[in-house]
Write a protein that holds these residues in place. Structure first.
Motif: not given
Length: 160
Positions: A4-5, A1
């Motif tokens: 991706a951020r 996560k």
């Protein structure tokens, strides 16, 4: 996560780590370093595992250095001393001692062990190898980082 951020990818390479044959584990770790270097990764996180050992570490770090890839050790300062570029420093173990002493004292004073938090937040401490930085052509390390570093190594020592 987080990747991706923040707009990056995590490249994985799994090794053979549970084998009675140390040569198999060493070869597997070297193959992973070679694979990651061929993929032109921006850095390699050197985890604690059977193929990362005093005998094999110089070969692993040579692969990274030949491709100008910075390395970060999960295992701490002693691997930085041996040529890993960076890690969290474990130069001062007093914080660990204080944590364990406090935990034991709380239990001896009547708290139940399951009620005592076992989360230890280690102080943020940095270990850097300046010779490795030079070898991988890292460039200038910001002076602020050098000033707060707890362990600075100017040479690469053969692992013990």
């Amino acid at each position: 996560k987080v990747a991706a951020r923040r707009g990056f990818e995590v490249a994985e390479c799994h090794t053979i780590d549970t084998t009675p044959d140390a040569a198999v584990a060493d070869k597997s770790a070297r193959e992973c370093f070679e694979k990651l270097a061929a993929e032109k990764v921006d850095g390699i996180y050197v985890v604690q595992q059977q193929g990362v050992n005093a005998h094999n570490l110089p070969a692993l770090l040579k692969i990274a250095a030949d491709h100008n890839i910075p390395t970060f050790s999960q295992n701490g300062s002693h691997e930085v001393k041996s040529g890993v570029f960076m890690s969290m420093s474990n130069a001062d173990l007093k914080y660990y001692g204080q944590f364990f002493a406090t935990t034991i004292a709380r239990i001896f004073n009547g708290e139940k062990p399951r009620q005592v938090s076992q989360v230890f937040n280690a102080p943020k401490r940095i270990a850097l190898n300046l010779k490795t930085a030079e070898d991988i052509r890292f460039g200038d390390i910001p002076i602020a980082v050098l000033m707060v570093a707890d362990d600075l190594f100017e040479t690469i020592e053969q692992p013990q």
